[in-house]
Design a protein around this motif. Structure first.
Motif, PDB file in Angstrom:
ATOM      1  N   VAL A   9       0.883  -1.162   0.000  1.00 47.89           N
ATOM      2  CA  VAL A   9       0.000   0.000   0.000  1.00 47.89           C
ATOM      3  C   VAL A   9       0.919   1.209   0.000  1.00 47.89           C
ATOM      4  O   VAL A   9       1.767   1.366   0.892  1.00 47.89           O
ATOM      5  N   VAL A  10       0.767   2.040  -1.039  1.00 46.47           N
ATOM      6  CA  VAL A  10       1.662   3.171  -1.250  1.00 46.47           C
ATOM      7  C   VAL A  10       0.934   4.455  -0.853  1.00 46.47           C
ATOM      8  O   VAL A  10      -0.154   4.743  -1.364  1.00 46.47           O
ATOM      9  N   HIS A  11       1.537   5.213   0.063  1.00 47.10           N
ATOM     10  CA  HIS A  11       0.957   6.446   0.593  1.00 47.10           C
ATOM     11  C   HIS A  11       1.689   7.655   0.021  1.00 47.10           C
ATOM     12  O   HIS A  11       2.888   7.593  -0.248  1.00 47.10           O
ATOM     13  N   GLY A  12       0.977   8.748  -0.113  1.00 50.56           N
ATOM     14  CA  GLY A  12       1.560   9.999  -0.597  1.00 50.56           C
ATOM     15  C   GLY A  12       0.751  10.519  -1.773  1.00 50.56           C
ATOM     16  O   GLY A  12      -0.436  10.212  -1.930  1.00 50.56           O
ATOM     17  N   LEU A  13       1.396  11.311  -2.629  1.00 50.73           N
ATOM     18  CA  LEU A  13       0.759  11.787  -3.856  1.00 50.73           C
ATOM     19  C   LEU A  13       0.967  10.707  -4.904  1.00 50.73           C
ATOM     20  O   LEU A  13       1.985  10.680  -5.597  1.00 50.73           O
ATOM     21  N   VAL A  14       0.030   9.766  -4.960  1.00 46.54           N
ATOM     22  CA  VAL A  14       0.210   8.589  -5.825  1.00 46.54           C
ATOM     23  C   VAL A  14      -0.981   8.333  -6.745  1.00 46.54           C
ATOM     24  O   VAL A  14      -0.927   7.417  -7.557  1.00 46.54           O
ATOM     25  N   GLN A  15      -2.016   9.139  -6.634  1.00 51.94           N
ATOM     26  CA  GLN A  15      -3.140   9.038  -7.572  1.00 51.94           C
ATOM     27  C   GLN A  15      -3.112  10.254  -8.495  1.00 51.94           C
ATOM     28  O   GLN A  15      -2.762  11.350  -8.078  1.00 51.94           O
ATOM     29  N   GLY A  16      -3.450  10.031  -9.758  1.00 57.05           N
ATOM     30  CA  GLY A  16      -3.450  11.117 -10.725  1.00 57.05           C
ATOM     31  C   GLY A  16      -2.076  11.441 -11.275  1.00 57.05           C
ATOM     32  O   GLY A  16      -1.868  12.506 -11.862  1.00 57.05           O
ATOM     33  N   VAL A  17      -1.113  10.534 -11.076  1.00 57.51           N
ATOM     34  CA  VAL A  17       0.271  10.761 -11.543  1.00 57.51           C
ATOM     35  C   VAL A  17       0.760   9.579 -12.390  1.00 57.51           C
ATOM     36  O   VAL A  17       1.959   9.370 -12.521  1.00 57.51           O
ATOM     37  N   GLU A  60      10.666  -2.191  -4.519  1.00 54.50           N
ATOM     38  CA  GLU A  60      11.576  -1.037  -4.510  1.00 54.50           C
ATOM     39  C   GLU A  60      11.090   0.035  -5.477  1.00 54.50           C
ATOM     40  O   GLU A  60      11.152   1.232  -5.166  1.00 54.50           O
ATOM     41  N   TRP A  61      10.605  -0.363  -6.660  1.00 50.95           N
ATOM     42  CA  TRP A  61      10.071   0.612  -7.610  1.00 50.95           C
ATOM     43  C   TRP A  61       8.908   1.377  -6.965  1.00 50.95           C
ATOM     44  O   TRP A  61       8.797   2.598  -7.103  1.00 50.95           O
ATOM     45  N   ALA A  62       8.041   0.661  -6.240  1.00 47.39           N
ATOM     46  CA  ALA A  62       6.885   1.295  -5.597  1.00 47.39           C
ATOM     47  C   ALA A  62       7.307   2.330  -4.557  1.00 47.39           C
ATOM     48  O   ALA A  62       6.554   3.261  -4.270  1.00 47.39           O
ATOM     49  N   ARG A  63       8.510   2.222  -4.030  1.00 45.18           N
ATOM     50  CA  ARG A  63       8.989   3.171  -3.019  1.00 45.18           C
ATOM     51  C   ARG A  63       9.263   4.554  -3.598  1.00 45.18           C
ATOM     52  O   ARG A  63       9.393   5.518  -2.856  1.00 45.18           O
ATOM     53  N   HIS A  64       9.335   4.659  -4.927  1.00 45.48           N
ATOM     54  CA  HIS A  64       9.489   5.985  -5.546  1.00 45.48           C
ATOM     55  C   HIS A  64       8.460   6.220  -6.643  1.00 45.48           C
ATOM     56  O   HIS A  64       8.060   7.352  -6.878  1.00 45.48           O
ATOM     57  N   GLY A  65       8.018   5.174  -7.337  1.00 47.20           N
ATOM     58  CA  GLY A  65       6.978   5.297  -8.355  1.00 47.20           C
ATOM     59  C   GLY A  65       7.435   6.078  -9.578  1.00 47.20           C
ATOM     60  O   GLY A  65       8.634   6.276  -9.799  1.00 47.20           O
ATOM     61  N   VAL A  74       5.598   3.129   2.170  1.00 47.98           N
ATOM     62  CA  VAL A  74       5.044   1.923   1.573  1.00 47.98           C
ATOM     63  C   VAL A  74       4.894   0.877   2.672  1.00 47.98           C
ATOM     64  O   VAL A  74       5.860   0.537   3.347  1.00 47.98           O
ATOM     65  N   ASP A  75       3.664   0.405   2.858  1.00 44.99           N
ATOM     66  CA  ASP A  75       3.405  -0.699   3.777  1.00 44.99           C
ATOM     67  C   ASP A  75       3.483  -1.982   2.959  1.00 44.99           C
ATOM     68  O   ASP A  75       2.868  -2.074   1.902  1.00 44.99           O
ATOM     69  N   GLU A  76       4.235  -2.950   3.448  1.00 43.72           N
ATOM     70  CA  GLU A  76       4.446  -4.203   2.710  1.00 43.72           C
ATOM     71  C   GLU A  76       4.024  -5.387   3.568  1.00 43.72           C
ATOM     72  O   GLU A  76       4.333  -5.436   4.759  1.00 43.72           O
ATOM     73  N   ALA A  77       3.323  -6.338   2.949  1.00 42.13           N
ATOM     74  CA  ALA A  77       2.900  -7.545   3.654  1.00 42.13           C
ATOM     75  C   ALA A  77       3.141  -8.765   2.775  1.00 42.13           C
ATOM     76  O   ALA A  77       2.961  -8.710   1.558  1.00 42.13           O
ATOM     77  N   GLU A  78       3.552  -9.849   3.404  1.00 42.43           N
ATOM     78  CA  GLU A  78       3.756 -11.114   2.695  1.00 42.43           C
ATOM     79  C   GLU A  78       2.403 -11.775   2.453  1.00 42.43           C
ATOM     80  O   GLU A  78       1.527 -11.761   3.317  1.00 42.43           O
TER      81      GLU A  78
END
Length: 91
Positions: A9-17, A60-65, A74-78
């Motif tokens: 789950v990726v938090h921040g300005l991540v929608q509309g980009v 790792e890519w999701a950590r910067h997008g 970024v919250d990560e779960a197995e």
């Protein structure tokens, strides 16, 4: 080759980009299965399944997008792998 699966789950300005489409292209290039979607709270959620190295690269890519995203955390779960091979954008 052993497969792993991770939900992020990726938090921040991540929608509309173009996060979801960029994620889909990166995952397809990496040969990772799963999905990505926007959540009502403004976050983006994704599930990555594949080889350990490929899934780790996607996390790792999701950590910067993509370039216009501003990822705060970024919250990560197995998760248990289920055999996903295609990657898609869902709603």
């Amino acid at each position: 080759m052993s497969r792993i699966c991770r939900r992020v789950v990726v938090h921040g300005l991540v929608q509309g980009v173009f996060f979801r489409d960029s994620c889909r292209r990166q995952a397809q290039k990496a040969g990772v299965g799963g999905w990505v979607r926007n959540r009502p709270d403004g976050t983006v959620e994704a599930l990555f399944e594949g080889s350990e190295d490929d899934v780790r690269r996607m996390v790792e890519w999701a950590r910067h997008g993509p370039p216009y995203a501003r990822v705060e955390r970024v919250d990560e779960a197995e998760e248990q792998p289920t055999g996903l091979t295609d990657f898609r954008v869902t709603r």
